[in-house]
Design a protein around this motif. Structure first.
Motif, PDB file in Angstrom:
ATOM      1  N   VAL A  23      56.446 106.789 -26.611  1.00  0.00           N
ATOM      2  CA  VAL A  23      55.140 106.816 -25.964  1.00  0.00           C
ATOM      3  C   VAL A  23      54.445 105.455 -26.108  1.00  0.00           C
ATOM      4  O   VAL A  23      53.859 104.946 -25.148  1.00  0.00           O
ATOM      5  N   LYS A  26      55.929 103.021 -23.656  1.00  0.00           N
ATOM      6  CA  LYS A  26      55.462 103.301 -22.293  1.00  0.00           C
ATOM      7  C   LYS A  26      54.067 102.741 -22.064  1.00  0.00           C
ATOM      8  O   LYS A  26      53.794 102.091 -21.047  1.00  0.00           O
ATOM      9  N   LEU A  27      53.175 102.987 -23.009  1.00  0.00           N
ATOM     10  CA  LEU A  27      51.795 102.527 -22.866  1.00  0.00           C
ATOM     11  C   LEU A  27      51.719 101.004 -22.865  1.00  0.00           C
ATOM     12  O   LEU A  27      50.957 100.414 -22.098  1.00  0.00           O
ATOM     13  N   TYR A  96      45.812 108.349 -17.794  1.00  0.00           N
ATOM     14  CA  TYR A  96      46.352 109.712 -17.689  1.00  0.00           C
ATOM     15  C   TYR A  96      47.245 109.852 -16.460  1.00  0.00           C
ATOM     16  O   TYR A  96      48.357 110.401 -16.543  1.00  0.00           O
ATOM     17  N   ILE A  99      50.539 108.116 -17.075  1.00  0.00           N
ATOM     18  CA  ILE A  99      51.406 108.840 -18.009  1.00  0.00           C
ATOM     19  C   ILE A  99      52.095 109.999 -17.313  1.00  0.00           C
ATOM     20  O   ILE A  99      53.314 110.173 -17.410  1.00  0.00           O
ATOM     21  N   GLN A 102      55.154 109.446 -15.000  1.00  0.00           N
ATOM     22  CA  GLN A 102      56.444 109.031 -15.558  1.00  0.00           C
ATOM     23  C   GLN A 102      57.461 110.153 -15.359  1.00  0.00           C
ATOM     24  O   GLN A 102      57.195 111.310 -15.671  1.00  0.00           O
TER      25      GLN A 102
END
Length: 221
Positions: A23, A26-27, A96, A99, A102
């Protein structure tokens, strides 16, 4: 807890650690991509944490469940937690959207405490997502809790947490009322800062338009 059980719990928590790494990566990628393409990064900073074994046991007991790693994985969805601090409320929803778009992210649950704050004034966007982690002999799908909030919301929540644990369930009504009033002020501050940002953006866009409309100066050669 015998040695074998300790090893099993350690392996389970290792999986959650790997999920947090996924995570976080990804961010970071999303934030750096926007910084490169649009010269704007919506994420101020990211905090991660894994619930301690003691915290997991306490939560299972509070739920009236047998203490086991199977029950922990099934009934406790915030073992791995990520807190994403954004500049503005629009950034919260933007992150949001990025995310959930994805391909390997499954959004399990959404609780929007920004549009619908808790009675005490708490504001944040909570997500439970499930992502795959690829190990040497298998693929696991792991739950991760993500909390998205603005800098102002995070400031309030951090102080409220410290005050709450001083009083536990015996917080005086006057302090509760003041915390709620402060949360309302935080919400107003977020809205004013967003309006200011939009106003600044208008000037920036206007300057770009003026640049585009300016005639080319004649050559002096």
């Amino acid at each position: 807890m015998d040695k074998q059980m300790v090893m099993e719990w350690a392996k389970m928590l290792m999986s959650y650690k790997f999920a947090l790494d996924e995570v976080s990566t990804k961010l970071t990628i999303l934030n750096e991509e926007l910084q490169f393409i649009q010269n704007y990064n919506p994420i101020e900073h990211v905090k991660t944490r894994i619930k301690s074994p003691e915290g997991i046991v306490e939560k299972l007991q509070r739920k009236g469940l047998e203490v086991s790693k199977e029950n922990a994985a099934k009934h406790i969805r915030d073992i791995a937690g990520v807190r994403v601090i954004c500049s503005f409320t629009t950034d919260v929803y933007r992150v949001y959207d990025m995310i959930r778009s994805q391909g390997d992210v499954e959004v399990v649950e959404v609780k929007d405490y920004i549009k619908y704050p808790k009675p005490n004034g708490y504001q944040s966007l909570h997500l439970i997502i499930r992502i795959p982690i690829f190990l040497s002999d298998r693929t696991e799908h792991v739950n991760v809790e993500i909390q998205l909030r603005t800098i102002a919301m995070d400031f309030w929540a951090s102080l409220e947490h410290k005050i709450y644990y001083q009083f536990h369930d015996d917080m005086p009504a006057t302090i509760r009322e003041q915390l709620k009033a402060t949360a309302d002020m935080i919400g107003m501050l977020d809205r004013r800062m967003l309006l200011l940002k939009e106003e600044v953006q208008k000037f920036s866009d206007g300057a770009e338009t003026v640049k585009l409309q300016l005639p080319m100066l004649p050559s002096t050669t």
